[in-house]
Design an enzyme around this catalytic site. Sequence first.
Site, PDB file in Angstrom:
ATOM      1  CE1 TYR A   1     -19.913   7.335 -14.513  1.00 31.38           C
ATOM      2  CE2 TYR A   1     -21.068   5.292 -14.012  1.00 31.38           C
ATOM      3  CZ  TYR A   1     -21.060   6.666 -14.136  1.00 31.38           C
ATOM      4  OH  TYR A   1     -22.201   7.372 -13.897  1.00 31.38           O
TER       5      TYR A   1
ATOM      6  CD  GLU B   1     -20.733  -5.152 -25.759  1.00 31.71           C
ATOM      7  OE1 GLU B   1     -20.495  -6.364 -25.957  1.00 31.71           O
ATOM      8  OE2 GLU B   1     -20.312  -4.539 -24.760  1.00 31.71           O
TER       9      GLU B   1
END
Length: 306
Positions: free
Chosen positions: A256, A275
């Site tokens: 979030y 990532e």
Amino acid sequence: MQLLVPTNVFYTSQLNAVVMQELKKKYPFLEIGMIGASVLGNPILYLKIGSGAKKVFYNAAFHANEWITTPVLLKFVEELAEAYVTGQKISTVDVNQLLKNVQLYVVPMVNPDGVDLVNGVVWEPGVLRRTEEIAARYPDIPYPSGWKANIRGVDLNLQFPAEWQMARKIKFAQGFTTFAPRDFVGEGPLTEPESLAVYNFTLQNNFALILAYHSQGEVIYWKFLDYEPPRSREIALYFGVVSGYQVEETPVTSGYAGYKDWFIQYYNRPGYTIEVGKGENPLPIEQFDQIYKDNLGILLGGMTKI
């Protein structure tokens, strides 16, 4: 080709700025500018290449100790510019044609103050003392190498208006209830100048796709809640194939209030958190070559697949 972008040194806000200016000097068709300034007044700089109708946006180093992502974007811009000048392809991509179709905007260092802290070039005694006091409250997080936040102790990638209250609830439950080296959401969405600058820059430019570069894990996150923008899954799977990275949904504990989350929710367009690398942040610079090799297909794909 004599490369300008160093890929074997620790980056700082000053080095980032110098490299960008040198790229502009060598390739005058690049556009360079500021999207805003950090807490300490460091410029948050962007580069633009291309003249097409579609705009895409790549950013890096939201998190201080993930600065290895900065040279990834700088090197990519350099390779595009050099290929444009020489008329060569990158992989199988005709760069001249690509840059007629697309404008690429790159912010290689969203968090200049934090990167400087991690890499030992914040010298103002009052600022250092304040970060040391913050770090002392979190003895399990190494200082300064574990610092992800901006210089005030707010995590810039937990600052966006995409279920920010849920991020606050999760991070408070984990113990990050005040300024911290990582995972403090701030006192509200968009309280920090760095996050606000990225937010406003995005609103001004109506991007078709964004990539937010982080480290580590060799993972591509592509969803926010149940939002699934058109073609976003297809592009994510393509990114997985060309990089060898896993394509996953974001873990609930960090799912979030991120930049990618807000972009997907607000625009219903493809947005990705990439990532890079494996290990403990900050990743050793020796991983750079492999990281760049793994990500070249993603960086090109973000421009060709949209």
